[in-house]
Write a protein that holds these residues in place. Structure first.
Motif, mmCIF file in Angstrom:
data_model
loop_
_atom_site.group_PDB
_atom_site.id
_atom_site.type_symbol
_atom_site.label_atom_id
_atom_site.label_comp_id
_atom_site.label_asym_id
_atom_site.label_seq_id
_atom_site.Cartn_x
_atom_site.Cartn_y
_atom_site.Cartn_z
ATOM 1 N N ARG A 24 0.761 -1.511 -0.110
ATOM 2 C CA ARG A 24 0.107 -0.052 0.060
ATOM 3 C C ARG A 24 0.780 1.277 -0.103
ATOM 4 N NH1 ARG A 24 -1.476 -3.308 4.031
ATOM 5 N NH2 ARG A 24 -1.057 -1.773 5.640
ATOM 6 N N PRO A 25 0.533 2.399 -0.755
ATOM 7 C CA PRO A 25 1.401 3.382 -0.717
ATOM 8 C C PRO A 25 1.528 4.250 0.647
ATOM 9 C CG PRO A 25 -0.496 3.578 -2.284
ATOM 10 C CD PRO A 25 -0.712 2.441 -1.454
ATOM 11 N N THR A 58 7.766 8.535 1.490
ATOM 12 C CA THR A 58 8.001 9.280 0.269
ATOM 13 C C THR A 58 9.659 9.769 0.465
ATOM 14 O OG1 THR A 58 5.767 9.879 -0.019
ATOM 15 C CG2 THR A 58 7.487 11.145 -1.309
ATOM 16 N N ARG A 59 10.372 8.983 -0.577
ATOM 17 C CA ARG A 59 11.874 9.466 -0.451
ATOM 18 C C ARG A 59 12.216 10.403 -1.585
ATOM 19 N NH1 ARG A 59 14.023 5.928 3.222
ATOM 20 N NH2 ARG A 59 16.138 6.372 2.471
ATOM 21 N N ALA A 60 13.462 10.489 -1.541
ATOM 22 C CA ALA A 60 13.799 11.934 -2.617
ATOM 23 C C ALA A 60 13.862 11.317 -4.051
ATOM 24 C CB ALA A 60 15.285 12.119 -2.402
ATOM 25 N N SER A 61 13.964 10.094 -4.326
ATOM 26 C CA SER A 61 13.791 9.417 -5.731
ATOM 27 C C SER A 61 12.304 9.284 -6.028
ATOM 28 C CB SER A 61 14.307 8.002 -5.492
ATOM 29 O OG SER A 61 13.528 7.016 -4.815
ATOM 30 N N HIS A 62 11.518 9.395 -5.144
ATOM 31 C CA HIS A 62 9.923 9.230 -5.474
ATOM 32 C C HIS A 62 9.572 10.906 -6.070
ATOM 33 C CE1 HIS A 62 9.619 5.876 -2.460
ATOM 34 N NE2 HIS A 62 9.677 5.466 -3.414
ATOM 35 N N LEU A 63 10.234 11.836 -5.327
ATOM 36 C CA LEU A 63 9.921 13.167 -5.740
ATOM 37 C C LEU A 63 10.455 13.633 -7.057
ATOM 38 C CD1 LEU A 63 10.749 15.114 -2.520
ATOM 39 C CD2 LEU A 63 8.627 14.399 -3.290
ATOM 40 N N LEU A 64 11.483 12.717 -7.782
ATOM 41 C CA LEU A 64 12.008 12.582 -8.805
ATOM 42 C C LEU A 64 11.149 11.980 -9.970
ATOM 43 C CD1 LEU A 64 15.904 12.917 -8.147
ATOM 44 C CD2 LEU A 64 14.126 14.917 -8.709
ATOM 45 N N PHE A 105 15.947 2.956 -3.029
ATOM 46 C CA PHE A 105 15.252 1.699 -3.320
ATOM 47 C C PHE A 105 15.550 0.711 -2.360
ATOM 48 C CE2 PHE A 105 15.195 -2.523 -5.612
ATOM 49 C CZ PHE A 105 14.018 -2.556 -5.689
ATOM 50 N N HIS A 106 16.836 0.641 -1.931
ATOM 51 C CA HIS A 106 16.904 -0.735 -0.764
ATOM 52 C C HIS A 106 16.404 -0.304 0.560
ATOM 53 C CE1 HIS A 106 21.103 -2.086 -2.507
ATOM 54 N NE2 HIS A 106 20.218 -2.549 -3.479
ATOM 55 N N MET A 107 16.407 0.771 0.817
ATOM 56 C CA MET A 107 15.757 1.244 2.033
ATOM 57 C C MET A 107 14.076 1.140 2.118
ATOM 58 S SD MET A 107 18.265 1.215 4.047
ATOM 59 C CE MET A 107 17.603 1.277 5.269
#
Length: 312
Positions: A170-171, A176-182, A297-299
Motif C-alpha cells: 500500500r502507498p 516518500t523518499r527523494a527518488s519518488h519526488l523525482l 530503493f534498498h531502504m
C-alpha cells in the motif's frame, strides 16, 4: 514597456540556450559528456553576463543571480517542453550551474579589468580545450556494488520466506523518499513465479513499471541472488529518462541479491545488494547518483520488510 525591456533579455537568452540544445540534439552530439555539461554552460555564463538587462544586475552578486535565473529558466523550459525528465535535470543541474557561474565570474572579471580581446579569448578558450581534452581520454566502465543492511526482530526462516514474494504494497506503507519526488514510482508488488525455465521474481512499481529478477542462486535461509532483466516497455514513457536509460550506453543495473544472517534471540540481519555499471565517464559525480537511487530503493524495501514482519 519597462517590464518588457527587463524580461526580453531573459526570453532571448533562454531561447538561445534551447536552440543550442536542440541543434546539439539533432546532430547526434553526446549530451552526457563533459564538453556539453561543462563546456556549453561555461560559455553561456559569459554570454549571459554580457547580455544583462540594461541598468540591472550591475553588481557582482547581481550578475551571478542573473546567470542562475537564466539557467534555471532554461532547465524549467526543458522540463515543461518534455525534452528532459526530472531525473536528468536533477543530475545535470549541479555541473551546469557550476560551469555557468564560473563562466559568469570570468566575464564579470574581464569587464572590470577591461581586458583586450586576445586575453578574453584565451581565458575562455583554455578551459574549453581542457574540457574537450578530458572528453577524448578513453574511460573504462565503472562497476559499483551497493549494499544496505537492516536488523529485523524475526527468525531467519520467517524473513527468508517473506522476502521471496511481497504482495499488495500500500502507498502508505512506503515513506516518500527523494527518488519518488523525482518521478520514481513506489513499489506495489513482487511476485515469485516458478516456471519451466527457472524461478523469476516479477517486480511491479505501480501500473507503469514491471521488470524481472531472474533467480540465479538460492540457499534456504541464507541467500537469494538474481540477474535483472528490463524487457522492452518495462517502464511507461516519461518514467525512464531518455539520456540515462537502464541497459543503455551509460547506465545499467546488473544483478543483486539478499543475504540473511541469524543474530540469535529470533533476530536476523538482512543485507540487500545491487551491482550497477556506469559508462558516463563522470567519475565520483556519477557514483553519487548510482548510490542515491539504489540506496533509496534498498531502504524502501528493507524498511517495508522490517515493518511487516515486526507487526505481523
Amino acid at each position: 514597456m519597462r517590464f518588457v525591456k527587463s524580461v526580453l533579455p531573459l526570453i532571448v537568452l533562454v531561447a538561445w540556450m534551447m536552440a543550442v540544445y536542440l541543434v546539439t540534439l539533432s546532430t547526434g552530439k553526446d549530451l552526457v559528456s563533459l564538453s556539453f555539461l561543462l563546456g556549453f554552460p561555461f560559455v553561456a555564463g559569459g554570454v549571459m553576463v554580457a547580455f544583462r538587462p540594461k541598468g540591472a544586475f550591475k553588481s557582482f552578486m547581481g550578475a551571478m543571480a542573473w546567470v542562475v535565473i537564466v539557467m534555471i529558466a532554461s532547465l524549467a523550459l526543458s522540463r515543461i517542453s518534455g525534452l528532459e525528465g526530472f531525473i536528468c535535470i536533477a543530475m545535470a543541474c549541479v555541473p551546469i550551474l557550476g560551469a555557468g557561474l564560473l563562466g559568469g565570474v570570468i566575464a564579470v572579471t574581464i569587464q572590470r579589468v577591461k581586458a583586450d580581446r586576445k586575453t578574453t579569448t584565451g581565458v575562455y578558450l583554455l578551459p574549453l580545450l581542457a574540457v574537450w581534452g578530458l572528453d577524448q581520454i578513453p574511460t573504462e566502465p565503472q562497476f559499483y556494488t551497493i549494499s544496505n543492511t537492516i536488523e529485523i526482530a524475526a527468525p531467519v526462516g520467517d524473513v527468508f520466506d517473506f522476502i521471496k514474494e511481497i504482495r499488495d504494497i500500500r502507498p502508505e506503507e512506503i515513506d516518500t523518499r527523494a527518488s519518488h519526488l523525482l518521478g520514481v514510482p513506489k513499489p506495489t508488488e513482487a511476485l515469485w513465479l516458478v516456471e519451466e525455465d527457472g524461478v523469476t521474481r516479477h517486480s511491479y512499481w505501480g501500473p507503469k513499471v514491471h521488470f524481472l529478477e531472474r533467480i540465479t542462486r538460492i540457499e534456504p535461509d541464507r541467500r537469494i541472488e538474481w540477474r535483472f532483466e528490463f524487457p522492452e516497455g518495462w517502464a511507461a514513457e516519461g518514467i525512464e529518462d531518455p539520456h540515462v536509460k537502464i541497459g543503455g550506453k551509460y547506465v545499467d543495473v546488473l544483478n543483486g541479491g539478499y543475504l540473511l544472517e541469524p543474530l540469535g534471540k529470533g533476530r536476523t540481519r538482512l543485507v540487500l545488494t545491487t551491482r550497477t555499471r556506469d559508462s558516463s565517464g563522470m567519475g565520483a559525480y556519477a557514483r553519487f547518483w548510482h548510490h542515491f537511487f539504489i540506496e533509496d530503493f534498498h531502504m524502501v524495501i528493507l524498511d517495508l520488510v522490517k515493518a511487516r514482519l515486526e507487526t505481523a
